[in-house]
Scaffold this active site. Sequence first.
Site, short mmCIF file in Angstrom:
data_model
loop_
_atom_site.label_atom_id
_atom_site.label_comp_id
_atom_site.label_asym_id
_atom_site.label_seq_id
_atom_site.Cartn_x
_atom_site.Cartn_y
_atom_site.Cartn_z
N LYS A 1 -11.46 -1.66 7.62
CA LYS A 1 -10.63 -2.57 8.41
C LYS A 1 -10.95 -2.44 9.90
O LYS A 1 -11.28 -3.42 10.53
CB LYS A 1 -9.14 -2.30 8.19
CG LYS A 1 -8.52 -3.02 7.00
CD LYS A 1 -8.68 -2.34 5.71
CE LYS A 1 -8.08 -3.07 4.53
NZ LYS A 1 -7.34 -2.19 3.65
N TRP B 1 0.82 -1.22 0.00
CA TRP B 1 0.00 0.00 0.00
C TRP B 1 0.85 1.26 0.00
O TRP B 1 0.51 2.26 -0.63
CB TRP B 1 -0.98 0.00 1.18
CG TRP B 1 -2.00 -1.08 1.04
CD1 TRP B 1 -2.23 -2.13 1.88
CD2 TRP B 1 -2.95 -1.25 -0.03
NE1 TRP B 1 -3.23 -2.94 1.41
CE2 TRP B 1 -3.70 -2.41 0.24
CE3 TRP B 1 -3.23 -0.52 -1.19
CZ2 TRP B 1 -4.71 -2.87 -0.61
CZ3 TRP B 1 -4.25 -0.97 -2.04
CH2 TRP B 1 -4.96 -2.13 -1.74
N ASP C 1 -1.20 6.96 6.17
CA ASP C 1 -2.27 6.02 5.83
C ASP C 1 -2.45 5.08 7.03
O ASP C 1 -1.61 4.22 7.28
CB ASP C 1 -1.87 5.22 4.57
CG ASP C 1 -2.91 4.19 4.16
OD1 ASP C 1 -3.93 4.04 4.87
OD2 ASP C 1 -2.69 3.53 3.12
C1 LIG Z 1 -6.86 -1.76 2.46
C2 LIG Z 1 -5.84 -0.70 2.44
C3 LIG Z 1 -5.82 0.27 1.44
C4 LIG Z 1 -6.79 0.29 0.30
O1 LIG Z 1 -7.97 0.87 0.73
P1 LIG Z 1 -9.18 1.24 -0.26
O2 LIG Z 1 -10.19 1.78 0.72
O3 LIG Z 1 -9.60 -0.03 -0.91
O4 LIG Z 1 -8.72 2.27 -1.21
C5 LIG Z 1 -4.85 1.26 1.52
N1 LIG Z 1 -3.96 1.30 2.52
C6 LIG Z 1 -3.96 0.37 3.50
C7 LIG Z 1 -2.94 0.45 4.59
C8 LIG Z 1 -4.90 -0.65 3.49
O5 LIG Z 1 -4.89 -1.57 4.46
#
Ligand SMILES: *Cc1c(COP(=O)(O)O)cnc(C)c1O
Length: 365
Positions: free
Chosen positions: A198, A103, A174
């Site tokens: 998540k 990611w 993020d």
């Molecule tokens: C799942 C995830 C993403 C992707 O998220 P989307 O909502 O599908 O764009 C990005 N960064 C991390 C750390 C993730 O776990």
Amino acid sequence: MTHRVINFYAGPAGLPLPALERAQQELLDFAGTGMSVMEVSHRSKEYDAVHEEALALTRELMGLPDNYKVLLLQGGAHLSFGMIPLNLLRGGRKADYIVTGNWAEKATKEAKLVAGDHVRVAASTKDEKFARLPKASELKIGEDSAFVHFTSNNTVEGTQWKEFPKTDKPYVCDMSSDIMWRPFDVSQFGLIYAGAQKNLGPSGVTLTIIREDFLEMCEASDLPSYLRYKLHAEKNSLYNTPPTFGIYILRNVLAYNKSIGGLKAIETANRKKGELLYGCIDRHAGFYKGFVTEKADRSLMNVDFFLPTPELDDTFVKEAKKAGMVGLKGYRDIGGIRVSTYNAVSVQDVETLVGFMDEFVRRNG
Ligand SMILES: *Cc1c(COP(=O)(O)O)cnc(C)c1O
């Protein structure tokens, strides 16, 4: 009796049962409206109360100071990957990105599409398959850096920054897969973003937290309206129709988190879950092999490991499913097993899995 499994999926992931039961109870007649929350106007006072409560609970649980704005956006972490450079890397500003996984790499690629070589790589552990985080001495951060971007928990590889990267620059982070796993000091963060699916709620809501000086840095009047953080802040995340049902579920989850003692209590449970699971892996080190090479970097949200053969990995997943545990298959690029132990996974759920793992070694070791 409704049949429920133990859910170890990486995302979308399990939600606290009381948050779902509340939604079930209120589904057909939300707040005395005679409608579900999906059917009422986002400008109604009934929806507005939910919206305000979700924002207020975020502030309260995370202990956010007054100079932070909370936004409820759409587009997932992916849209944020682009919005961040579009809003913040104007006027010649530069930023350093720490590349620690699938990611983080995606975030960096998207930022480069927008800002080219104004996006620099501070460090990358790709050569080691992202099986550890970079050390402080490996970080190259420019004096002229407007921010350092990092991914607090690497969902695919199972590493987590328990101590944040050493720099005096502001962070942009993020936190999709570990936001609210514990209390932490937000003061060094200029912007935090997290897809809800998540650790917070359903997909479709991206929780975004932005410090006022970062909001002021956004020079975006030439961008399409939806992409401007400033506009969302001015309109209290009601510029257009927000994802009302997702925000409603987010509210239920946050209200539940508060009722069980907030992030301190959640941290205690998360640490216990980590001790149980990594304890089991280490106890059977000849059988289970962790993916992460530095113990200090091990994630308390996603735990990756391998059995002695891919065939045994498959058997493990199948037998676990029969025992009522789902979502254990590893990410496609890594293989093996991935156990996602987000906030909604209980200590008892992990105890059940660890019991199964001990037993699996006895039968196959
Ligand atoms: C799942 C995830 C993403 C992707 O998220 P989307 O909502 O599908 O764009 C990005 N960064 C991390 C750390 C993730 O776990």
